[in-house]
Design a protein around this motif. Structure first.
Motif, PDB file in Angstrom:
ATOM      1  N   GLY A  18      48.224  39.054  32.042  1.00  0.00           N
ATOM      2  CA  GLY A  18      48.723  40.404  31.792  1.00  0.00           C
ATOM      3  C   GLY A  18      50.021  40.450  31.024  1.00  0.00           C
ATOM      4  N   GLY A  19      50.456  39.314  30.473  1.00  0.00           N
ATOM      5  CA  GLY A  19      51.767  39.270  29.828  1.00  0.00           C
ATOM      6  C   GLY A  19      51.826  39.920  28.467  1.00  0.00           C
ATOM      7  N   CYS A  20      50.833  39.713  27.631  1.00  0.00           N
ATOM      8  CA  CYS A  20      50.828  40.258  26.273  1.00  0.00           C
ATOM      9  C   CYS A  20      49.915  41.484  26.220  1.00  0.00           C
ATOM     10  CB  CYS A  20      50.344  39.210  25.270  1.00  0.00           C
ATOM     11  SG  CYS A  20      51.557  37.894  24.964  1.00  0.00           S
ATOM     12  N   ASP A  21      50.429  42.566  25.642  1.00  0.00           N
ATOM     13  CA  ASP A  21      49.685  43.819  25.591  1.00  0.00           C
ATOM     14  C   ASP A  21      49.027  44.092  24.249  1.00  0.00           C
ATOM     15  OD1 ASP A  21      50.872  44.982  28.240  1.00  0.00           O
ATOM     16  OD2 ASP A  21      52.609  44.354  27.064  1.00  0.00           O
ATOM     17  N   TRP A  22      49.602  43.531  23.154  1.00  0.00           N
ATOM     18  CA  TRP A  22      49.182  43.956  21.817  1.00  0.00           C
ATOM     19  C   TRP A  22      48.796  42.798  20.901  1.00  0.00           C
ATOM     20  CZ3 TRP A  22      47.897  48.617  22.268  1.00  0.00           C
ATOM     21  CH2 TRP A  22      48.665  49.562  22.937  1.00  0.00           C
ATOM     22  N   GLN A  23      48.293  41.697  21.453  1.00  0.00           N
ATOM     23  CA  GLN A  23      47.879  40.604  20.575  1.00  0.00           C
ATOM     24  C   GLN A  23      46.719  40.992  19.672  1.00  0.00           C
ATOM     25  OE1 GLN A  23      47.363  36.612  21.780  1.00  0.00           O
ATOM     26  NE2 GLN A  23      49.214  36.519  23.032  1.00  0.00           N
ATOM     27  N   PHE A  41      50.078  32.757  34.864  1.00  0.00           N
ATOM     28  CA  PHE A  41      50.625  34.102  34.801  1.00  0.00           C
ATOM     29  C   PHE A  41      49.717  35.060  35.558  1.00  0.00           C
ATOM     30  CE2 PHE A  41      52.036  32.223  30.661  1.00  0.00           C
ATOM     31  CZ  PHE A  41      53.368  32.048  31.034  1.00  0.00           C
ATOM     32  N   ARG A  42      50.264  36.202  35.931  1.00  0.00           N
ATOM     33  CA  ARG A  42      49.498  37.151  36.737  1.00  0.00           C
ATOM     34  C   ARG A  42      48.625  38.050  35.860  1.00  0.00           C
ATOM     35  NH1 ARG A  42      51.415  36.477  41.761  1.00  0.00           N
ATOM     36  NH2 ARG A  42      53.594  35.793  41.974  1.00  0.00           N
ATOM     37  N   ARG A  43      47.487  38.446  36.428  1.00  0.00           N
ATOM     38  CA  ARG A  43      46.683  39.477  35.784  1.00  0.00           C
ATOM     39  C   ARG A  43      47.492  40.766  35.725  1.00  0.00           C
ATOM     40  NH1 ARG A  43      41.187  37.669  36.251  1.00  0.00           N
ATOM     41  NH2 ARG A  43      40.864  36.406  38.146  1.00  0.00           N
ATOM     42  N   HIS A  77      48.354  40.584  41.800  1.00  0.00           N
ATOM     43  CA  HIS A  77      49.047  39.380  42.259  1.00  0.00           C
ATOM     44  C   HIS A  77      48.249  38.116  41.931  1.00  0.00           C
ATOM     45  CE1 HIS A  77      52.184  41.618  44.288  1.00  0.00           C
ATOM     46  NE2 HIS A  77      51.273  42.333  44.922  1.00  0.00           N
ATOM     47  N   ASP A  78      47.019  38.278  41.430  1.00  0.00           N
ATOM     48  CA  ASP A  78      46.197  37.122  41.080  1.00  0.00           C
ATOM     49  C   ASP A  78      46.856  36.322  39.959  1.00  0.00           C
ATOM     50  OD1 ASP A  78      44.393  38.042  42.925  1.00  0.00           O
ATOM     51  OD2 ASP A  78      43.025  38.911  41.450  1.00  0.00           O
ATOM     52  N   ILE A  79      46.823  35.002  40.074  1.00  0.00           N
ATOM     53  CA  ILE A  79      47.444  34.113  39.083  1.00  0.00           C
ATOM     54  C   ILE A  79      46.348  33.436  38.263  1.00  0.00           C
ATOM     55  CG2 ILE A  79      48.883  32.066  38.749  1.00  0.00           C
ATOM     56  CD1 ILE A  79      50.290  32.862  41.407  1.00  0.00           C
ATOM     57  N   ILE A  80      46.487  33.525  36.929  1.00  0.00           N
ATOM     58  CA  ILE A  80      45.555  32.875  36.010  1.00  0.00           C
ATOM     59  C   ILE A  80      46.207  31.584  35.529  1.00  0.00           C
ATOM     60  CG2 ILE A  80      44.226  33.122  33.881  1.00  0.00           C
ATOM     61  CD1 ILE A  80      43.530  35.149  36.078  1.00  0.00           C
ATOM     62  N   PRO A  81      45.715  30.406  35.963  1.00  0.00           N
ATOM     63  CA  PRO A  81      46.290  29.154  35.458  1.00  0.00           C
ATOM     64  C   PRO A  81      46.104  29.058  33.943  1.00  0.00           C
ATOM     65  CG  PRO A  81      44.923  28.761  37.395  1.00  0.00           C
ATOM     66  CD  PRO A  81      44.657  30.171  36.957  1.00  0.00           C
ATOM     67  N   ILE A  82      47.107  28.529  33.250  1.00  0.00           N
ATOM     68  CA  ILE A  82      47.028  28.395  31.798  1.00  0.00           C
ATOM     69  C   ILE A  82      47.440  26.990  31.389  1.00  0.00           C
ATOM     70  CG2 ILE A  82      47.668  30.832  31.545  1.00  0.00           C
ATOM     71  CD1 ILE A  82      50.309  29.648  30.254  1.00  0.00           C
ATOM     72  N   ASP A  83      47.087  26.627  30.162  1.00  0.00           N
ATOM     73  CA  ASP A  83      47.530  25.339  29.638  1.00  0.00           C
ATOM     74  C   ASP A  83      48.630  25.494  28.589  1.00  0.00           C
ATOM     75  OD1 ASP A  83      46.043  26.426  27.602  1.00  0.00           O
ATOM     76  OD2 ASP A  83      44.662  24.739  27.400  1.00  0.00           O
ATOM     77  N   ARG A  84      48.756  26.711  28.006  1.00  0.00           N
ATOM     78  CA  ARG A  84      49.757  26.916  26.953  1.00  0.00           C
ATOM     79  C   ARG A  84      49.987  28.411  26.762  1.00  0.00           C
ATOM     80  NH1 ARG A  84      51.503  23.562  22.782  1.00  0.00           N
ATOM     81  NH2 ARG A  84      50.030  22.008  23.558  1.00  0.00           N
ATOM     82  N   CYS A  85      51.256  28.785  26.581  1.00  0.00           N
ATOM     83  CA  CYS A  85      51.605  30.170  26.266  1.00  0.00           C
ATOM     84  C   CYS A  85      52.061  30.220  24.817  1.00  0.00           C
ATOM     85  CB  CYS A  85      52.719  30.669  27.188  1.00  0.00           C
ATOM     86  SG  CYS A  85      53.342  32.303  26.743  1.00  0.00           S
ATOM     87  N   ARG A 120      54.006  26.516  46.067  1.00  0.00           N
ATOM     88  CA  ARG A 120      52.922  27.494  46.083  1.00  0.00           C
ATOM     89  C   ARG A 120      53.439  28.869  46.469  1.00  0.00           C
ATOM     90  NH1 ARG A 120      51.457  22.567  46.700  1.00  0.00           N
ATOM     91  NH2 ARG A 120      49.386  21.783  46.159  1.00  0.00           N
ATOM     92  N   GLY A 121      53.097  29.843  45.632  1.00  0.00           N
ATOM     93  CA  GLY A 121      53.609  31.185  45.832  1.00  0.00           C
ATOM     94  C   GLY A 121      54.974  31.405  45.215  1.00  0.00           C
ATOM     95  N   GLY A 122      55.589  30.348  44.714  1.00  0.00           N
ATOM     96  CA  GLY A 122      56.878  30.465  44.042  1.00  0.00           C
ATOM     97  C   GLY A 122      56.696  30.414  42.542  1.00  0.00           C
ATOM     98  N   GLY A 123      57.622  29.746  41.857  1.00  0.00           N
ATOM     99  CA  GLY A 123      57.525  29.716  40.411  1.00  0.00           C
ATOM    100  C   GLY A 123      58.200  28.513  39.800  1.00  0.00           C
TER     101      GLY A 123
END
Length: 407
Positions: free
Chosen positions: A83-88, A151-153, A157-165, A185-188
Motif C-alpha cells: 500500500g505504499g505507492c499510490d500512483w505508479q 510493507f503493509r497492504r 495490518h497485513d504485511i506483504i513480504p518483498i524482495d526490493r523496494c 516479529r511485529g516490529g520493524g
C-alpha cells in the motif's frame, strides 16, 4: 443498496481525491473511492470496504485506459499488495497534476479560498531531482510473524513480504535486509542511506521506541544548505535527498529576510531553516528554534554552534510560545508534523503580528485547515509552492506564504 465486499463493479472514474484514489459514483449516487485508477477511465473494481455513505474499491481491470496510464514498474504496486505507492500506474507529469488538483480542491473545500483565489496561486507541483525511482533515503520495513520484512497492504495490518523496494535509494535496495528473517516479529527494520554517505540499519521492537543498532553509525551525516549535519539516524530528516535544499530555498524566497530581523523556527528539528536564515539576518538578527524531540534539540545545538544568533528552546511549541515573554517576531517558519499546527499555535503566532509566515506542510488537508484558521486571524495565503518530494505516492510537500491582510 447493500453491496458486499468482493462485489465487482463496472465504473466510470471521476476526479482525483485526497488519499491516492479517484471518485466514482454508482447510478443511484453512492460514492466509490477507487484505487489503481485514473480520472476518465472505465474500470472493473472489486469492493474492498463498506462504510456509511461510501465504498472503497480496487480497479482490477481497465476497460478504457487514460492516456496517462503506464505499467507499474514495481510488481508489488498492484491491487491487494503493497500500500505504499499510490500512483505508479501514472506518468510523472500526470502524478504532478493529480497532486496539484488535490491541493487546489482542499484549499477551496477546507481552506475557505475562492476558486479565483486558488487560481491566482497558480498551484503546480514541481519535480525534484533523482525521481521517480531510487529516491527514498529512509525506509521502514514491517516484520511479519515469520520474521519476514515487507510493507503493509493499503488500510490493513497485513504485511506483504518483498524482495526490493524500487523507490528506495539503491544502497537501501542492496542492503542485507529483505534476504533474511528478523527476530522482531511485529516490529520493524529501518534503513537510512544519507547524503553524507552513511548506511545505517536498526531494528525497532513491536510497540517500542528503543531501537537496536544492527550496522552503521548511530550519528549519521547529511548535507544541506551548504553545511554538513550530524544527526541521530532515528531522528527526523527529509526522506528525499533534494528536499531540504528545495524547501529552504522556497522559505527564504517567500520570507525575504532582512538583516537584523528576528525569526522563529517552530517545529525546527535539527535547525535546517534556522541555518538558512541566520546568515541573511546577520549578527544583529536572531533565530529561535523551538523543538520538542530531544534528538532534534541536540542536533540543532551541535550543528549550529557556529551561529551565535541561533538559539534553541526545547519544548512543546504551543506551550513555549504561549509564554508572554515571547513578544516580538518579524518572521515565522512553521514545519509541523502531519497533523498541522492547530488553532492554539495559530493564535499565539498571529498575536505577535509577524510580517510574514512560511508554512511547510507534508499534509495538504491539515495545511488547508490551518490556512482557514489563519484567515480568521487576518492572515491570508498569498503564495504557494508545492514539491513532489514523495514520487509515486499520494504525498506532496507544500510551502505557503501567509501575510497580514492589512499592514
Amino acid at each position: 443498496m447493500d453491496i458486499d465486499i468482493g462485489t465487482v463493479l463496472e465504473l466510470t472514474v471521476g476526479p482525483v481525491a485526497q488519499g491516492g484514489h479517484c471518485v466514482a459514483r454508482l447510478p443511484e449516487g453512492q460514492v466509490v473511492f477507487v484505487r489503481h485508477a485514473l480520472p476518465g477511465e472505465r474500470v472493473r473494481a472489486v469492493v474492498t470496504e463498506r462504510r456509511r455513505g461510501y465504498l472503497r474499491a480496487d480497479a482490477v481491470e481497465v476497460l478504457e485506459a487514460s492516456p496517462d496510464r503506464v505499467e507499474e514498474p514495481c510488481r508489488y504496486a498492484k491491487p491487494g499488495r503493497c500500500g505504499g505507492c499510490d500512483w505508479q500506474h501514472a506518468t510523472p507529469d500526470a502524478q504532478h497534476e493529480l497532486k496539484a488538483a488535490v491541493v487546489r480542491e482542499l484549499l477551496t473545500r477546507i481552506g475557505g479560498l475562492s476558486e479565483l483565489e486558488v487560481e491566482d496561486l497558480r498551484v503546480r507541483v514541481e519535480p525534484l531531482p533523482d525521481g521517480p525511482l531510487g529516491w527514498r533515503t529512509r525506509v521502514q520495513y514491517a516484520v511479519d510473524d515469520a520474521g519476514r520484512p515487507g510493507f503493509r497492504r493499503h488500510r490493513s495490518h497485513d504485511i506483504i513480504p518483498i524482495d526490493r523496494c524500487l523507490i528506495a535509494d539503491p544502497r537501501i535496495q542492496e542492503a542485507p535486509v529483505t534476504d533474511r528473517t528478523w527476530p522482531v516479529r511485529g516490529g520493524g527494520v529501518e534503513v537510512v542511506a544519507t547524503t553524507g554517505g552513511d548506511l545505517t540499519i536498526f531494528t525497532r521492537p513491536r510497540g517500542g521506541r528503543q531501537v537496536r543498532l544492527v550496522s552503521g553509525p548511530r550519528i549519521v551525516r547529511e548535507r544541506a544548505v551548504g553545511r554538513e549535519w550530524r544527526i541521530d539516524a532515528t531522528g527526523f530528516w527529509q526522506v528525499h535527498p533534494a528536499a531540504p535544499d528545495a524547501l529552504a530555498e522556497a522559505v527564504l524566497g517567500f520570507l525575504k529576510p532582512q538583516p537584523g530581523e528576528r525569526a522563529w523556527d517552530l517545529y525546527g528539528g535539527a535547525g535546517l531553516f534556522a541555518a538558512a536564515l541566520a546568515p541573511v539576518l546577520g549578527p544583529k538578527g536572531r533565530v529561535t528554534i523551538v523543538e520538542s524531540d530531544p534528538r532534534g534539540v541536540t542536533a540543532a545545538r551541535k550543528n549550529l554552534a557556529d551561529l551565535p544568533q541561533v538559539h534553541v528552546a526545547p519544548g512543546d511549541v504551543a506551550a513555549v510560545i504561549a509564554n508572554p515573554r515571547w513578544r516580538s517576531v518579524d518572521l515565522v517558519v512553521l514545519d509541523p508534523p502531519r497533523a498541522g499546527v492547530g488553532r492554539e499555535v495559530v493564535e499565539s503566532v498571529t498575536d505577535r503580528k509577524p510580517r510574514a509566515i512560511a508554512y511547510v506542510s507534508c499534509d495538504p488537508a491539515a495545511f488547508a485547515r490551518d490556512v482557514a484558521t489563519f484567515a480568521d486571524r487576518a492572515y491570508r495565503l498569498t503564495a504557494l509552492r508545492a514539491f513532489d518530494a514523495f514520487p509515486m505516492t499520494q504525498h506532496v510537500e507544500c510551502v505557503g506564504l501567509l501575510e497580514p491582510t492589512s499592514p
